[in-house]
Motif scaffolding. Structure first.
Motif, PDB file in Angstrom:
ATOM      1  N   PHE A 136       0.829  -1.218   0.000  1.00 38.33           N
ATOM      2  CA  PHE A 136       0.000   0.000   0.000  1.00 38.33           C
ATOM      3  C   PHE A 136       0.858   1.261   0.000  1.00 38.33           C
ATOM      4  O   PHE A 136       0.591   2.214  -0.727  1.00 38.33           O
ATOM      5  CB  PHE A 136      -0.939  -0.003   1.208  1.00 38.33           C
ATOM      6  N   ASP A 137       1.931   1.266   0.833  1.00 37.61           N
ATOM      7  CA  ASP A 137       2.744   2.473   0.924  1.00 37.61           C
ATOM      8  C   ASP A 137       3.485   2.748  -0.375  1.00 37.61           C
ATOM      9  O   ASP A 137       3.543   3.878  -0.855  1.00 37.61           O
ATOM     10  CB  ASP A 137       3.726   2.369   2.096  1.00 37.61           C
ATOM     11  N   SER A 140       1.076   3.793  -3.184  1.00 41.47           N
ATOM     12  CA  SER A 140       0.619   5.175  -2.961  1.00 41.47           C
ATOM     13  C   SER A 140       1.707   6.174  -3.322  1.00 41.47           C
ATOM     14  O   SER A 140       1.432   7.229  -3.897  1.00 41.47           O
ATOM     15  CB  SER A 140       0.209   5.362  -1.497  1.00 41.47           C
ATOM     16  N   SER A 141       2.951   5.842  -2.990  1.00 40.18           N
ATOM     17  CA  SER A 141       4.073   6.718  -3.319  1.00 40.18           C
ATOM     18  C   SER A 141       4.221   6.870  -4.828  1.00 40.18           C
ATOM     19  O   SER A 141       4.437   7.974  -5.339  1.00 40.18           O
ATOM     20  CB  SER A 141       5.365   6.158  -2.716  1.00 40.18           C
ATOM     21  N   GLU A 143       1.857   6.447  -7.044  1.00 42.14           N
ATOM     22  CA  GLU A 143       0.710   7.204  -7.549  1.00 42.14           C
ATOM     23  C   GLU A 143       0.886   8.700  -7.298  1.00 42.14           C
ATOM     24  O   GLU A 143       0.544   9.537  -8.152  1.00 42.14           O
ATOM     25  CB  GLU A 143      -0.579   6.710  -6.881  1.00 42.14           C
ATOM     26  N   ARG A 144       1.444   9.066  -6.134  1.00 47.42           N
ATOM     27  CA  ARG A 144       1.674  10.489  -5.837  1.00 47.42           C
ATOM     28  C   ARG A 144       2.683  11.098  -6.816  1.00 47.42           C
ATOM     29  O   ARG A 144       2.549  12.260  -7.212  1.00 47.42           O
ATOM     30  CB  ARG A 144       2.165  10.654  -4.400  1.00 47.42           C
ATOM     31  N   ASP A 177      -6.279  -2.288  -7.399  1.00 47.20           N
ATOM     32  CA  ASP A 177      -6.475  -0.853  -7.167  1.00 47.20           C
ATOM     33  C   ASP A 177      -5.281  -0.039  -7.655  1.00 47.20           C
ATOM     34  O   ASP A 177      -5.447   1.051  -8.219  1.00 47.20           O
ATOM     35  CB  ASP A 177      -6.699  -0.586  -5.674  1.00 47.20           C
ATOM     36  N   ALA A 178      -4.061  -0.568  -7.431  1.00 51.09           N
ATOM     37  CA  ALA A 178      -2.865   0.162  -7.840  1.00 51.09           C
ATOM     38  C   ALA A 178      -2.788   0.297  -9.353  1.00 51.09           C
ATOM     39  O   ALA A 178      -2.567   1.394  -9.884  1.00 51.09           O
ATOM     40  CB  ALA A 178      -1.617  -0.544  -7.311  1.00 51.09           C
TER      41      ALA A 178
END
Length: 232
Positions: A136-137, A140-141, A143-144, A177-178
Motif C-alpha cells: 500500500f505504501d 501510494s508513493s 501514484e503520488r 487498485d494500484a
C-alpha cells in the motif's frame, strides 16, 4: 536499474551503456552490481577529475572512474563519503561527460523529490521507469509521483513506465487498485515476477536470474527503447 542496464547492454553490445548512481548521498548500486567498483571509481572521482564537462575526454581517462560489468555496461558508483549531496548541476555535468562515449545512461535515483539529482533526472529523462512493489505504501508513493508529474504538466509523463514488482510481504490484493490508479495516467504498466536475487539484496548476476525475470526485463527494455525513440 542494474538489471535494465545489463539487458540493454546485452542487446546493444558492450561500451554503449552506462549505469550511474545518482542518489543524493550515494545509494546501493555499488552493492548490487556483479563486479563491485574499487575505491575512487565513483561519481565524486569522475566529477573532480573533469571540471570542464565540455572538454573532450579520452575513453581511457573516462574508464578510470567506471567499472566494466560482464554484460558490457559500465557503472559509476554513488557519492558515498562526500561532504555534500549530488546537485542538479553535478548530475547534468556527469551526464554530459558520459555522453561523449556512451549512448544510453541508466540513472538510479533516490526517492527525494527535493534532491537536485532527482530533479535533474525528471527534467532530462527520455524515459522514466517507476518500480512499484505491491504494498500500500509503495503503490501510494508511485501514484503520488504520477499525480505530481501530471499536475506540473511534465511531458516526461508521456514517457513513463510503471513496473509492478512482486516481493516478500507484498499483498496481491493491492494490485487491482494500484494498476487501476496507474492506468488513469495513461502510462504502461508492466510486471516483474518475484525474483529471489532482487529480494535478497545480493549482487545481480544475469546468469542467476530466473527465466521469467529475464523475459520481463527484455519486455521492459524494449518498451524503454520504443519510448526513447519516440522522444528523440
Amino acid at each position: 536499474a542494474v538489471a535494465l542496464a545489463q539487458t540493454l547492454a546485452t542487446v546493444r553490445g558492450g561500451s554503449t551503456v552506462a549505469c550511474a548512481d545518482l542518489a543524493e548521498i550515494g545509494g546501493s548500486l555499488a552493492d548490487r552490481v556483479g563486479v563491485p567498483p574499487t575505491e575512487g571509481r565513483d561519481v565524486v572521482g569522475l566529477l573532480a577529475a573533469h571540471t570542464d564537462a565540455a572538454a573532450t575526454i579520452r575513453p581511457s581517462a573516462l574508464s578510470r572512474y567506471m567499472t566494466r560489468q560482464p554484460s558490457g555496461e559500465d557503472i559509476v558508483a554513488g557519492r558515498r563519503g562526500a561532504e555534500s549531496g549530488l546537485s542538479y548541476d553535478d548530475a547534468a555535468k556527469l551526464a554530459d561527460i558520459l555522453a561523449q562515449h556512451r549512448d544510453i545512461l541508466v540513472a538510479d535515483t533516490g526517492n527525494n523529490p527535493l534532491a537536485g539529482s532527482w530533479q535533474w533526472a525528471i527534467s532530462a529523462a527520455d524515459v522514466l521507469v517507476i518500480p512499484a512493489p505491491l504494498r500500500f505504501d509503495a503503490a501510494s508513493s508511485a501514484e503520488r509521483l504520477l499525480q505530481h508529474l501530471s499536475a506540473t504538466g511534465s511531458d516526461v509523463l508521456n514517457r513513463t513506465i510503471v513496473v509492478v514488482t512482486d516481493g516478500p510481504g507484498d499483498a496481491p490484493i493491492v494490485e487491482h487498485d494500484a494498476v487501476e490508479a496507474f492506468c488513469e495516467y495513461a502510462v504502461p504498466v508492466l510486471r516483474m515476477p518475484f525474483e529471489p536475487l532482487f529480494a535478497s539484496g545480493e549482487r545481480i548476476v544475469p546468469a542467476r536470474l530466473r527465466p521469467a525475470t529475464t523475459t520481463s526485463l527484455t519486455v521492459i527494455a524494449a518498451t524503454v527503447v520504443e519510448l526513447m525513440t519516440a522522444a528523440r
